[in-house]
Scaffold this motif. Structure first.
Motif, short mmCIF file in Angstrom:
data_model
loop_
_atom_site.label_atom_id
_atom_site.label_comp_id
_atom_site.label_asym_id
_atom_site.label_seq_id
_atom_site.Cartn_x
_atom_site.Cartn_y
_atom_site.Cartn_z
N GLN A 299 -11.31 -14.32 -2.93
CA GLN A 299 -10.00 -13.79 -2.58
C GLN A 299 -9.28 -13.25 -3.83
OE1 GLN A 299 -11.69 -16.47 -1.26
NE2 GLN A 299 -10.09 -17.74 -0.32
N SER A 300 -9.41 -13.97 -4.95
CA SER A 300 -8.76 -13.53 -6.19
C SER A 300 -9.38 -12.23 -6.70
CB SER A 300 -8.88 -14.61 -7.27
OG SER A 300 -8.05 -15.71 -6.96
N LEU A 301 -10.69 -12.09 -6.55
CA LEU A 301 -11.34 -10.84 -6.93
C LEU A 301 -10.79 -9.68 -6.11
CD1 LEU A 301 -15.02 -12.07 -7.29
CD2 LEU A 301 -13.67 -11.02 -9.10
N ALA A 302 -10.60 -9.92 -4.83
CA ALA A 302 -10.09 -8.86 -3.95
C ALA A 302 -8.68 -8.43 -4.34
CB ALA A 302 -10.14 -9.33 -2.49
N VAL A 303 -7.82 -9.42 -4.58
CA VAL A 303 -6.44 -9.08 -4.91
C VAL A 303 -6.33 -8.50 -6.32
CG1 VAL A 303 -5.74 -11.35 -5.82
CG2 VAL A 303 -4.06 -9.89 -4.72
N ALA A 304 -7.18 -8.96 -7.25
CA ALA A 304 -7.15 -8.43 -8.61
C ALA A 304 -7.60 -6.97 -8.64
CB ALA A 304 -8.02 -9.28 -9.53
N GLU A 305 -8.59 -6.65 -7.82
CA GLU A 305 -9.05 -5.26 -7.75
C GLU A 305 -8.03 -4.36 -7.06
OE1 GLU A 305 -12.74 -5.64 -5.74
OE2 GLU A 305 -13.89 -6.18 -7.54
N THR A 306 -7.25 -4.95 -6.15
CA THR A 306 -6.27 -4.15 -5.40
C THR A 306 -5.00 -3.90 -6.22
OG1 THR A 306 -7.10 -5.08 -3.33
CG2 THR A 306 -4.93 -4.03 -3.28
N LEU A 307 -4.44 -4.97 -6.81
CA LEU A 307 -3.16 -4.84 -7.51
C LEU A 307 -3.31 -4.62 -9.01
CD1 LEU A 307 -0.98 -7.56 -5.74
CD2 LEU A 307 -1.18 -5.12 -5.24
N THR B 15 -6.36 -11.51 2.34
CA THR B 15 -5.75 -11.58 1.02
C THR B 15 -5.27 -10.21 0.57
OG1 THR B 15 -7.16 -13.45 0.40
CG2 THR B 15 -6.13 -12.22 -1.38
N VAL B 16 -6.12 -9.20 0.76
CA VAL B 16 -5.73 -7.84 0.38
C VAL B 16 -4.54 -7.38 1.21
CG1 VAL B 16 -6.47 -5.43 0.35
CG2 VAL B 16 -8.04 -7.23 -0.40
N ARG B 17 -4.56 -7.68 2.50
CA ARG B 17 -3.45 -7.28 3.37
C ARG B 17 -2.15 -7.97 2.93
NH1 ARG B 17 -5.49 -8.86 7.79
NH2 ARG B 17 -6.52 -6.90 8.33
N ALA B 18 -2.25 -9.26 2.60
CA ALA B 18 -1.07 -9.99 2.16
C ALA B 18 -0.56 -9.47 0.81
CB ALA B 18 -1.39 -11.48 2.06
N ALA B 19 -1.50 -9.15 -0.09
CA ALA B 19 -1.11 -8.64 -1.41
C ALA B 19 -0.38 -7.32 -1.30
CB ALA B 19 -2.34 -8.51 -2.30
N LEU B 20 -0.89 -6.43 -0.46
CA LEU B 20 -0.24 -5.13 -0.27
C LEU B 20 1.12 -5.30 0.39
CD1 LEU B 20 -3.29 -2.98 0.91
CD2 LEU B 20 -2.15 -2.93 -1.32
N THR B 21 1.24 -6.27 1.27
CA THR B 21 2.54 -6.54 1.90
C THR B 21 3.54 -7.03 0.87
OG1 THR B 21 1.43 -7.11 3.98
CG2 THR B 21 3.70 -7.87 3.69
N LEU B 22 3.09 -7.92 -0.01
CA LEU B 22 3.99 -8.45 -1.04
C LEU B 22 4.35 -7.37 -2.06
CD1 LEU B 22 2.32 -11.92 -1.69
CD2 LEU B 22 4.52 -11.51 -0.60
N GLY B 23 3.41 -6.46 -2.32
CA GLY B 23 3.67 -5.42 -3.31
C GLY B 23 4.61 -4.34 -2.83
N SER B 24 4.83 -4.27 -1.51
CA SER B 24 5.73 -3.25 -0.96
C SER B 24 7.11 -3.85 -0.76
CB SER B 24 5.19 -2.73 0.37
OG SER B 24 5.06 -3.80 1.30
N GLU B 25 8.08 -3.00 -0.44
CA GLU B 25 9.44 -3.48 -0.24
C GLU B 25 9.52 -4.31 1.04
OE1 GLU B 25 12.35 -0.47 -0.28
OE2 GLU B 25 11.83 0.29 -2.27
N PRO B 26 10.22 -5.44 0.99
CA PRO B 26 10.35 -6.28 2.19
C PRO B 26 11.07 -5.54 3.31
CG PRO B 26 11.08 -7.42 0.19
CD PRO B 26 10.90 -5.99 -0.16
N GLU B 27 10.51 -5.68 4.50
CA GLU B 27 11.14 -5.02 5.64
C GLU B 27 12.37 -5.80 6.07
OE1 GLU B 27 8.37 -4.58 8.75
OE2 GLU B 27 6.94 -3.39 7.61
N GLY B 28 13.43 -5.05 6.37
CA GLY B 28 14.65 -5.68 6.88
C GLY B 28 15.49 -6.34 5.82
N ILE B 29 15.13 -6.17 4.53
CA ILE B 29 15.91 -6.78 3.45
C ILE B 29 16.52 -5.66 2.63
CG2 ILE B 29 15.86 -8.25 1.40
CD1 ILE B 29 13.55 -9.75 2.62
N SER C 1 -9.41 -15.70 3.55
CA SER C 1 -10.18 -14.50 3.87
C SER C 1 -9.85 -13.40 2.86
CB SER C 1 -9.84 -14.02 5.29
OG SER C 1 -10.33 -12.70 5.50
N PRO C 2 -10.86 -12.81 2.22
CA PRO C 2 -10.59 -11.72 1.28
C PRO C 2 -9.86 -10.56 1.93
CG PRO C 2 -12.82 -12.54 0.96
CD PRO C 2 -12.28 -13.22 2.18
N THR C 3 -10.20 -10.26 3.20
CA THR C 3 -9.53 -9.17 3.90
C THR C 3 -8.05 -9.47 4.10
OG1 THR C 3 -11.58 -8.68 5.07
CG2 THR C 3 -9.55 -7.73 5.97
#
Length: 768
Positions: free
Chosen positions: A68-76, A34-48, A30-32
């Protein structure tokens, strides 16, 4: 991916003493998500708690779908995070203006569309249908294919659109479109998940007799490759990326265990599917789990190794993931160690905490290595790998659908980057050798007919597949030779000033009075300027420094030698007459001495002004010294003017040497002529040897030779003329008396009458 990371962490030659980590999230196609996962990965890990590791990801491996790649490429993308996809083939992702940090290890659909069009033309099919998925992958793929087949005068009867979330009525409309059409060949540019509902309906309605052409997204998919589907899709043709066997992956897969490391993503779900039971964990309430078998803890995967999951001999997409991980690792290695991977005992040039995604992107664009399987991994200017496909044909054998690779028939393999084709004499055009490109030329794509010459200020790298800027060379203040010459020049300038201060402080003493204090101070000032002159020779040449360095050198040395010439004439005049009252002596008083110095210097000033006016020196780039370096140096502009400046200084020096030599047998207490003779011998020797050394020295060493000549001759004058005087003034003050200065040498038949008012005419006495 986990296997590749563990393999890299054990490799002593790739990222030594550095461990790669990972986080894995599921986008569920899902592109949506994918963007949510990309933003999660781009931020600091919680609890680490992050200590020595950088807080953000260095790179992202994503995604399988083009949308999905278009969505993450435009986001990051705006954050310069490099993204490497292993299965997104949309040609739109090659747009470097919109997606500057996107890379992939699977060829672009631009190449697949060309291959599919060539396949259709090969079989002479002129009337075909097309099915596309309602996303970026399908629409862009069919668009590229349509553009290609137009060149072959091939017509497309219809274009049906499908998607996995479409209701049944939309699927049936496409089925009806196929049934009513007269086409016998249909291209399906669709991912397997979107195409499967249509495939089931086609089989259900028993639509046969159609030759299906497949894109790489479904031709080797496991779910539709069944005897049931073969009834309608048997004989399908399509292109896929080349397969690869990774033998070491099999024991890694067989060793998966949810009890060893429960935190590894997806292991519990995988175990439940493969083994058929849910792994129990500490504190788990087994009574709450209904309808699910709980594992006893004694189960292993050894009884399931015959499953298709453990077949590591025909990996395609998985091999793309493997290459993506290694590409990122090589980029990080080049960034951290400032050299390609391969050498052991390397030292880092960058702290791991200083890694920035933008730097990783820069080095990822430039990775070029050969992996364990002999494949070259690199990216072109658009982030694409070299295109290479296998042709797959669906065949039914022993009740199973097999994806049979159509064998290739080549006389010669495609020439890799860095080489060009060379026709073999006496053989057909299909047979050729691959010749490495010559130095200074490159071939940055496979199958090149000729190598392309690099621009003048660039040179080819060792692999001959990229033009890299030539190293710029000039004498800097930061290299050892520049530091040494700067220190020596400043020491010489300091000694000149110190000597001048001594002369001014002791100006009323007999030795200073007898040594012609005015000319001595002029000479010390000119030596001070001579020692500062080399500083204009060091550093990056500019228009102003080039004009200054040669003219300043010429004028300061002309002033210096003019002062020495004035002192020499006074010495010779004073001691070649019988009586000091002779009129000749009077003609060389202070005014005449100043005239000599100014007139001799003025001639050099006029020469330099004409030089700067007619053909001045200028900064120039010289390529003849080395193929890999550009030497920045000052072009003299006019060789005639340059050697005229040197020649004039040489003429003054020779005159001084001759006059001083004639006065070498003066009384011992008045032997400054000997000092001048010795200093002129040093001066002439230095500049005679300078010319051949200057002509033969390459690059920045030409400047170093010139600086060395300036400093050597300046030190020769300073030491030879002023050290004896300073010795008497500072070390032997008892000799700095009028009585000592006026004392006659008993062994000489000289009968000179020294009067107080002409002390400034005579030279200094040399200490005994």
């Amino acid at each position: 991916m986990i296997f590749a990371i563990q393999e890299i962490n054990k490799d002593p030659a790739l990222l030594p003493n550095i461990s790669l980590g990972y986080r894995i999230l599921d986008s569920c196609a899902s592109p949506t998500n994918t963007v949510r996962a990309a933003l999660t990965l781009g931020s600091e890990p919680e609890g680490i708690e992050i200590t020595s590791c950088p807080p953000a990801i260095s790179a992202l491996i994503a995604e399988s779908g083009s949308s999905q790649s278009l969505a993450v490429a435009e986001t990051l993308g705006p954050f310069q995070v490099p993204i490497v996809s292993y299965f997104s083939t949309c040609a739109c992702l090659s747009n470097r203006a919109k997606y500057p940090t996107f890379f992939r290890t699977i060829p672009s659909d631009y190449f697949q569309a060309k291959a599919l069009a060539a396949l259709v033309k090969h079989f002479g099919w002129e009337w075909i249908g097309a099915i596309q998925s309602d996303n970026d992958y399908g629409r862009n793929g069919i668009l590229a294919f349509t553009e290609e087949v137009k060149n072959f005068k091939i017509c497309i009867a219809f274009i049906g659109t499908v998607l996995r979330t479409y209701p049944l009525d939309k699927i049936l409309k496409v089925v009806e479109m196929i049934k009513q059409s007269t086409v016998k060949v249909i291209l399906a540019f669709v991912p397997e998940g979107d195409f499967y509902p249509l495939m089931k309906e086609i089989v259900k309605q028993n639509i046969t007799g159609i030759q299906w052409i497949a894109s790489e997204a479904w031709i080797t998919a496991a779910r539709p490759s069944t005897p049931e589907m073969y009834q309608a899709f048997g004989g399908a043709l399509g292109f896929v990326v080349q397969k690869m066997a990774i033998p070491n992956l099999n024991p890694f897969l067989a060793d998966i265990n949810p009890y060893r490391d429960p935190s590894i993503p997806f292991v519990k779900d995988f175990w439940e599917i493969m083994v058929g039971c849910q792994p129990s964990s500490h504190g788990m309430d087994t009574s709450a789990v209904k309808g699910t078998k709980i594992c006893t803890g004694n189960e292993t995967l050894m009884d399931h190794t015959q499953d298709v999951f453990f077949n590591v001999t025909q990996l395609r997409v998985s091999y793309n993931v493997y290459k993506a991980v290694y590409a990122i690792a090589h980029a990080l290695h080049q960034l951290v160690f400032c050299q390609p991977a391969g050498e052991r005992n390397v030292k880092p040039c960058l702290n791991v905490s200083e890694i920035h995604p933008k730097k990783v992107t820069y080095h990822l664009q430039r990775v070029n290595f050969r992996n364990h399987f002999g494949d070259y991994v690199f990216f072109d200017g658009n982030g694409n790998p070299p295109a290479s496909y296998d042709i797959i044909n669906w065949q039914l054998k022993n009740g199973q659908v097999h994806h049979v690779t159509v064998p290739t028939s080549l006389c010669s393999n495609v020439c890799p980057t860095g080489t060009r084709k060379a026709q073999i004499r006496g053989k057909p055009i299909c047979c050729f050798d691959c010749i490495p490109c010559a130095e200074g030329t490159i071939a940055n794509f496979t199958g090149a007919m000729d190598c392309t010459a690099c621009p003048k200020e660039y040179w080819s790298n060792d692999k001959r597949n990229e033009c890299i800027p030539r190293a710029i060379e000039f004498l800097t203040y930061y290299e050892p030779m520049g530091i040494a010459l700067t220190v020596v020049a400043l020491v010489g300038a300091y000694l000149s000033l110190l000597t001048m201060i001594v002369f001014i402080h002791y100006r009323e003493t007999p030795v200073i009075k007898a040594s012609n204090s005015e000319l001595s101070c002029f000479l010390l000032f000119s030596l001070f300027l001579c020692f500062l002159c080399p500083l204009t020779f060091i550093g990056r040449p500019t228009v102003w420094t080039c004009m200054l360095r040669h003219t300043a050198f010429g004028v300061t040395f002309a002033l210096c030698i003019s002062c020495v010439l004035g002192k020499t004439i006074v010495v010779v005049t004073a001691f070649k007459v019988i009586h000091p009252s002779n009129k000749v002596v009077g003609q060389f008083g202070p005014i005449q001495q100043r005239i000599i110095v100014c007139s001799c210097t003025l001639i050099q000033v006029i020469i330099c002004i004409l030089w700067l006016k007619l053909n001045p020196p200028f900064p120039d780039k010289v390529f003849r010294y080395s193929s890999k370096k550009v030497v920045l140096e000052c072009n003299t502009g006019s060789e005639v003017a340059f050697y005229a400046v040197l020649g004039y200084i040489g003429i003054l020096a020779v005159i001084c040497l001759i006059l001083a030599f004639l006065a070498r047998k003066l009384p011992d207490n008045f032997n400054e002529a000997k000092c001048i003779t010795f200093s002129m011998l040093i001066f002439c020797a230095v500049w005679i040897t300078f010319i051949p050394a200057y002509v033969s020295s390459p690059g920045k060493y030409t400047v170093a030779v010139e600086i060395f000549a300036i400093l050597s001759s300046a030190f020769g004058l300073l030491i030879s003329i002023f050290v004896p005087k300073c010795y008497i003034i500072l070390i032997k003050p008892e000799k700095n008396t009028k009585k000592y200065v006026m004392r006659l040498n008993a062994n000489r038949k000289c009968n000179l009458e020294i009067k107080d008012h002409i002390h400034t005419v005579y030279t200094i006495p040399l200490y005994e």
